[in-house]
Every structure is written in structure tokens, then in C-alpha cells.
Design a protein around this motif. Structure first.
Motif, PDB file in Angstrom:
ATOM      1  N   LEU A   4       0.960  -1.195   0.279  1.00  0.00           N
ATOM      2  CA  LEU A   4      -0.321  -0.049   0.332  1.00  0.00           C
ATOM      3  C   LEU A   4       0.927   1.337  -0.306  1.00  0.00           C
ATOM      4  CD1 LEU A   4      -2.640  -0.405   3.019  1.00  0.00           C
ATOM      5  CD2 LEU A   4      -2.297  -1.323   0.016  1.00  0.00           C
ATOM      6  N   ALA A   5       0.609   2.501  -1.329  1.00  0.00           N
ATOM      7  CA  ALA A   5       1.037   3.445  -1.175  1.00  0.00           C
ATOM      8  C   ALA A   5       0.703   4.431  -1.216  1.00  0.00           C
ATOM      9  CB  ALA A   5       2.262   3.262  -2.090  1.00  0.00           C
ATOM     10  N   PRO A   6       0.700   5.049   0.228  1.00  0.00           N
ATOM     11  CA  PRO A   6       0.371   6.809   1.295  1.00  0.00           C
ATOM     12  C   PRO A   6      -0.442   7.392  -0.088  1.00  0.00           C
ATOM     13  CG  PRO A   6       1.971   6.347   1.626  1.00  0.00           C
ATOM     14  CD  PRO A   6       1.946   5.313   0.527  1.00  0.00           C
ATOM     15  N   GLY A   7      -1.663   8.133  -0.763  1.00  0.00           N
ATOM     16  CA  GLY A   7      -1.411   9.226  -1.615  1.00  0.00           C
ATOM     17  C   GLY A   7      -0.493  10.634  -1.099  1.00  0.00           C
ATOM     18  N   ALA A   8      -0.522  11.611  -2.218  1.00  0.00           N
ATOM     19  CA  ALA A   8      -0.253  12.568  -1.655  1.00  0.00           C
ATOM     20  C   ALA A   8      -0.112  13.740  -0.659  1.00  0.00           C
ATOM     21  CB  ALA A   8      -0.063  13.513  -3.165  1.00  0.00           C
ATOM     22  N   GLY A   9       1.182  13.565  -0.154  1.00  0.00           N
ATOM     23  CA  GLY A   9       1.090  14.307   0.953  1.00  0.00           C
ATOM     24  C   GLY A   9       0.634  13.051   2.431  1.00  0.00           C
ATOM     25  N   LEU A  10       0.331  12.620   2.257  1.00  0.00           N
ATOM     26  CA  LEU A  10      -0.213  11.755   3.589  1.00  0.00           C
ATOM     27  C   LEU A  10       0.735  10.925   3.955  1.00  0.00           C
ATOM     28  CD1 LEU A  10      -3.359  10.895   2.056  1.00  0.00           C
ATOM     29  CD2 LEU A  10      -2.977  13.002   3.125  1.00  0.00           C
ATOM     30  N   GLN A  18       9.432   9.225  -4.583  1.00  0.00           N
ATOM     31  CA  GLN A  18       8.670   8.607  -4.046  1.00  0.00           C
ATOM     32  C   GLN A  18       8.501   6.986  -5.400  1.00  0.00           C
ATOM     33  OE1 GLN A  18       4.294   9.625  -4.083  1.00  0.00           O
ATOM     34  NE2 GLN A  18       4.966  11.393  -3.017  1.00  0.00           N
ATOM     35  N   ARG A  19       8.428   6.699  -6.301  1.00  0.00           N
ATOM     36  CA  ARG A  19       9.226   5.329  -6.895  1.00  0.00           C
ATOM     37  C   ARG A  19      10.103   4.992  -6.177  1.00  0.00           C
ATOM     38  NH1 ARG A  19       8.859   3.198 -11.882  1.00  0.00           N
ATOM     39  NH2 ARG A  19       9.196   0.714 -11.676  1.00  0.00           N
ATOM     40  N   ALA A  20      11.048   5.731  -6.138  1.00  0.00           N
ATOM     41  CA  ALA A  20      12.672   4.597  -5.721  1.00  0.00           C
ATOM     42  C   ALA A  20      12.067   4.396  -4.026  1.00  0.00           C
ATOM     43  CB  ALA A  20      13.446   5.460  -5.360  1.00  0.00           C
ATOM     44  N   ASP A  21      11.540   4.920  -3.643  1.00  0.00           N
ATOM     45  CA  ASP A  21      10.209   4.373  -2.187  1.00  0.00           C
ATOM     46  C   ASP A  21       9.131   3.310  -2.277  1.00  0.00           C
ATOM     47  OD1 ASP A  21      11.623   6.159  -0.737  1.00  0.00           O
ATOM     48  OD2 ASP A  21       9.760   7.739  -0.300  1.00  0.00           O
ATOM     49  N   LEU A  22       8.526   3.031  -3.167  1.00  0.00           N
ATOM     50  CA  LEU A  22       7.971   2.799  -4.031  1.00  0.00           C
ATOM     51  C   LEU A  22       8.678   0.730  -3.992  1.00  0.00           C
ATOM     52  CD1 LEU A  22       5.400   0.705  -4.185  1.00  0.00           C
ATOM     53  CD2 LEU A  22       5.004   1.942  -6.351  1.00  0.00           C
ATOM     54  N   ALA A  58      -0.742   6.123  -6.652  1.00  0.00           N
ATOM     55  CA  ALA A  58      -1.405   5.731  -7.911  1.00  0.00           C
ATOM     56  C   ALA A  58      -0.441   5.151  -9.287  1.00  0.00           C
ATOM     57  CB  ALA A  58      -3.145   5.628  -7.924  1.00  0.00           C
ATOM     58  N   GLY A  59      -0.124   6.059  -9.918  1.00  0.00           N
ATOM     59  CA  GLY A  59       0.644   6.375 -11.069  1.00  0.00           C
ATOM     60  C   GLY A  59       1.351   6.523 -11.217  1.00  0.00           C
ATOM     61  N   THR A  60       2.340   6.422  -9.321  1.00  0.00           N
ATOM     62  CA  THR A  60       3.606   5.263  -9.450  1.00  0.00           C
ATOM     63  C   THR A  60       3.544   3.403  -9.650  1.00  0.00           C
ATOM     64  OG1 THR A  60       4.389   7.852  -8.140  1.00  0.00           O
ATOM     65  CG2 THR A  60       5.753   5.390  -7.699  1.00  0.00           C
ATOM     66  N   ALA A  61       2.361   2.864  -9.108  1.00  0.00           N
ATOM     67  CA  ALA A  61       2.386   1.715  -8.647  1.00  0.00           C
ATOM     68  C   ALA A  61       2.337   1.179  -9.828  1.00  0.00           C
ATOM     69  CB  ALA A  61       1.221   1.281  -8.093  1.00  0.00           C
ATOM     70  N   LEU A  62       1.182   1.927 -10.774  1.00  0.00           N
ATOM     71  CA  LEU A  62       1.409   1.702 -12.474  1.00  0.00           C
ATOM     72  C   LEU A  62       2.026   1.734 -13.443  1.00  0.00           C
ATOM     73  CD1 LEU A  62      -2.162   3.306 -13.520  1.00  0.00           C
ATOM     74  CD2 LEU A  62      -2.022   0.889 -12.914  1.00  0.00           C
ATOM     75  N   ALA A  63       2.998   2.273 -13.232  1.00  0.00           N
ATOM     76  CA  ALA A  63       4.715   2.442 -13.506  1.00  0.00           C
ATOM     77  C   ALA A  63       5.452   1.700 -13.715  1.00  0.00           C
ATOM     78  CB  ALA A  63       5.081   4.182 -13.031  1.00  0.00           C
ATOM     79  N   ALA A  64       5.545   0.751 -11.973  1.00  0.00           N
ATOM     80  CA  ALA A  64       6.326  -0.265 -11.015  1.00  0.00           C
ATOM     81  C   ALA A  64       5.848  -1.296 -11.726  1.00  0.00           C
ATOM     82  CB  ALA A  64       6.219  -0.856  -9.746  1.00  0.00           C
ATOM     83  N   ALA A  65       4.721  -1.184 -11.883  1.00  0.00           N
ATOM     84  CA  ALA A  65       3.818  -2.585 -12.812  1.00  0.00           C
ATOM     85  C   ALA A  65       4.182  -2.329 -14.108  1.00  0.00           C
ATOM     86  CB  ALA A  65       2.290  -2.807 -12.415  1.00  0.00           C
ATOM     87  N   HIS A  87       6.078   7.699   2.864  1.00  0.00           N
ATOM     88  CA  HIS A  87       7.055   8.353   1.488  1.00  0.00           C
ATOM     89  C   HIS A  87       8.201   9.210   2.172  1.00  0.00           C
ATOM     90  CE1 HIS A  87       5.555   6.404  -1.880  1.00  0.00           C
ATOM     91  NE2 HIS A  87       4.090   7.132  -2.070  1.00  0.00           N
ATOM     92  N   ARG A  88       9.357   8.977   1.652  1.00  0.00           N
ATOM     93  CA  ARG A  88      10.298  10.121   2.352  1.00  0.00           C
ATOM     94  C   ARG A  88       9.891  11.348   2.217  1.00  0.00           C
ATOM     95  NH1 ARG A  88      15.339   8.770  -0.744  1.00  0.00           N
ATOM     96  NH2 ARG A  88      13.991   7.867  -2.026  1.00  0.00           N
ATOM     97  N   GLY A  89      10.156  12.241   3.794  1.00  0.00           N
ATOM     98  CA  GLY A  89       9.881  13.281   4.275  1.00  0.00           C
ATOM     99  C   GLY A  89       8.672  13.430   4.485  1.00  0.00           C
ATOM    100  N   PHE A  90       7.767  12.407   4.616  1.00  0.00           N
ATOM    101  CA  PHE A  90       6.939  12.561   5.611  1.00  0.00           C
ATOM    102  C   PHE A  90       6.325  11.514   6.056  1.00  0.00           C
ATOM    103  CE2 PHE A  90       6.042  13.815   0.988  1.00  0.00           C
ATOM    104  CZ  PHE A  90       4.885  15.223   1.380  1.00  0.00           C
ATOM    105  N   GLU A  91       7.615  11.371   7.164  1.00  0.00           N
ATOM    106  CA  GLU A  91       7.407  10.331   8.426  1.00  0.00           C
ATOM    107  C   GLU A  91       7.367  10.903   9.285  1.00  0.00           C
ATOM    108  OE1 GLU A  91      10.247  10.476   6.124  1.00  0.00           O
ATOM    109  OE2 GLU A  91      11.943   8.649   5.810  1.00  0.00           O
TER     110      GLU A  91
END
Length: 313
Positions: free
Chosen positions: A44-50, A92-96, A123-130, A75-79
């Protein structure tokens, strides 16, 4: 679809256990169901800024109670509240990618059955990773945002003002770093959430209000260069490369990821399903909106990740 998770309400800790999981010098959390053994895993990857805990914990618990192992992370920066809060699609892609590797290597799970779940920018990042990197069996794209410009102010003046501030932020942040200024205070900053006519990284009607309703916190700030990074981000190119089953979830009242935009994206994926739920962008993170949306997502995951020999709960 109805299931035991809906009848019971909030799952109990007897349904699953949790532990910290390390990856790339960072920490996430792994939810492991009581059964089945060697459960399929969902990242699970959280939404932008969350952050994941106030926005995805309920989803992770319900997935785990259903029989899925779940990896969640920030994501880094939001922990922490002291993080820089930078919205960087490449970061965010590197984190995923790192979270996926950690999920596949976890001894408690079946890493050969893996799904990605993301919301808006993630969600866009997950699509790209897949599409590009990993063996992924399925993707759930909830309210996907494929271009960073969709998050920026819709009005020309605040958008241009924000981008101008963002370009200036690069040298100012570098100077502050050399001077030893705390990461969360470096450079020029703008609100993370705002309305369409305001200078903010995520500007949409009700975005700040929706965020506060879910997290119970005031909106934080982000480096102004976040707007520059978002303006350069577009992942429409990966849609035609996706081969795994993909569920696109559209919110009927979503102004950040309009349902017609989500539907258009789904039509470019060979093996895609599309569902519409009666909610806005942040309305599916808890309460009735979560239950309605998650029922569709669980049905999809059951169909794509269900063990041939061991039926999920």
C-alpha cells in the motif's frame, strides 16, 4: 460483495499481527494475517502528502483480516512532522521499489503473489512500477493521478506564481543546506493543500478540508520546488505497457481525479476493470466510503491473488 470483514466491523488483533520491516535504511510496517500461511502480499502506497497511519491503517487491517499480508510505509519526507514534505515523484518511485523488494523478501508471505495498491499520485507510481520493473500480479489504482499538473492550481496566476517560487527555491534551499538550516525549514515553502485559486502543491476544491477530516491535522507546508517537480511528471506513457490485471477506481464526486479522466486511463490498459464509487477523493479513507470502495477492491484481489489450493477468508 459481502464478507466476514463487513459483518465483524473493525478487525481484531487476533486476525493478524504486525511488525516493523526495514528497507533502504528506512522502516515500514508488515501486517501478517493469522491465516492462510504464506499469504499473498499487497503493498500500500499512501496518497500525495499523506502518512500511512491515519489514512491507510483501516485499509491495511481489513486486508489482513481478509487473509492478505500488507506492507505499508510513508514516503520520505513525510514520516514525521519534521520531514521536508517534498513531493517528488521520482523519490516516491524509489520508495515504492524498495518497499516491493522488502515485501517479496519477507519470510512470512508468498512473495510470488504480489499486488500494488496506490492512491492518486501513488496510484500512478504503482502503475509505472508494474509496467516497468517488477513481477506484479495485480494493481489497484484508486483515484489515480498520472500527471502532476492535475494537482497544481487550476487558475493561471497562482500556478505561475507557485512555479516561479519553486524555481527560486532550488538555490535558496541549497544555500540553507550549506548553512545547516533544519531540513523542514530550508528554502521557500508553500502550503501542501489548498483551493484552486491558491498557491499550493495540491490545489482542488475541498482538498484541505478532506485531508483534515481524515488526519485530524492542519495542512503542513512543502518546498516550493514540489510544484516544479509535479509540473514535469507525466506517466500516461506506461498505460499501454501494463500487462497485469488492473482495477481502476473512480470517485463519482472526485474533483482531484475526475471519473472521466480515470475512465479514459483505464481504456488504455489491456486488462483493466473500472468501478465507480459514490464518494469524493478523500471520502474512501474511512467510514462508509471506505467499506463501499474496499468491497470492490477485495473482490478484485480475491479473483487475482486467490490461492489455487487455499481459499482466502
Amino acid at each position: 460483495m459481502t464478507g466476514s470483514h463487513a459483518r465483524r466491523g473493525k478487525p481484531t488483533r487476533y486476525d493478524f499481527s504486525t511488525r516493523s520491516i526495514g528497507f533502504d535504511d528506512r522502516r515500514g510496517h508488515l501486517f501478517v494475517p493469522d491465516r492462510p500461511a504464506d499469504a499473498p502480499v499487497v503493498v500500500l502506497a499512501p496518497g500525495a502528502g499523506l502518512q500511512w497511519r491515519p489514512t491507510l491503517e483501516a485499509t491495511a487491517e481489513r486486508l489482513a483480516a481478509r487473509g492478505y499480508a500488507v506492507v505499508v510505509f510513508d514516503h520520505r519526507g513525510f514520516e514525521t512532522i519534521d520531514g521536508d514534505g517534498l513531493l517528488s515523484p521520482s523519490r516516491q518511485r524509489a520508495d515504492l521499489d524498495a518497499a516491493i523488494e522488502a515485501a517479496r523478501d519477507a519470510p512470512e508471505v508468498d512473495g510470488d503473489r504480489l499486488a500494488l495498491w496506490g492512491m492518486d499520485l501513488s496510484a500512478g507510481t504503482a502503475l509505472a512500477a508494474a509496467a516497468e520493473t517488477f513481477h506484479v500480479d495485480a494493481v489497484v489504482a484508486r483515484f489515480p493521478v498520472l500527471t502532476g499538473k492535475a494537482l497544481l492550481p487550476a487558475w493561471v496566476r497562482p500556478r505561475l506564481a507557485g512555479l516561479a517560487r519553486g524555481f527560486v527555491d532550488y538555490p535558496v534551499s541549497l544555500i540553507d543546506r550549506i548553512r545547516g538550516v533544519e531540513e523542514s525549514d530550508r528554502g521557500l515553502r508553500v502550503p501542501l493543500f489548498g483551493e484552486p485559486g491558491e498557491v499550493a502543491a495540491i490545489a482542488a476544491p475541498g482538498a484541505e478540508r478532506g485531508m483534515r477530516a481524515v488526519t485530524g491535522r492542519e495542512s503542513r507546508t512543502t518546498p516550493a520546488r514540489s510544484l516544479v517537480k509535479l509540473s514535469r511528471h507525466d506517466r500516461h506513457d506506461v498505460l499501454g505497457e501494463l500487462t497485469c490485471p488492473t482495477l481502476f477506481v473512480a470517485g463519482a464526486d472526485d474533483e482531484l481525479a475526475p471519473p472521466e479522466t480515470v475512465a479514459a486511463a483505464s481504456e488504455q490498459v489491456a486488462d483493466a476493470s473500472l468501478v465507480r464509487v459514490p464518494t469524493d477523493h478523500y471520502g474512501a479513507l474511512d467510514g462508509e466510503g471506505l467499506e463501499r470502495t474496499l468491497n470492490h477492491e477485495l473482490a478484485f484481489l480475491d479473483a487475482e491473488l486467490g490461492d489455487r489450493d487455499t481459499k482466502l477468508l
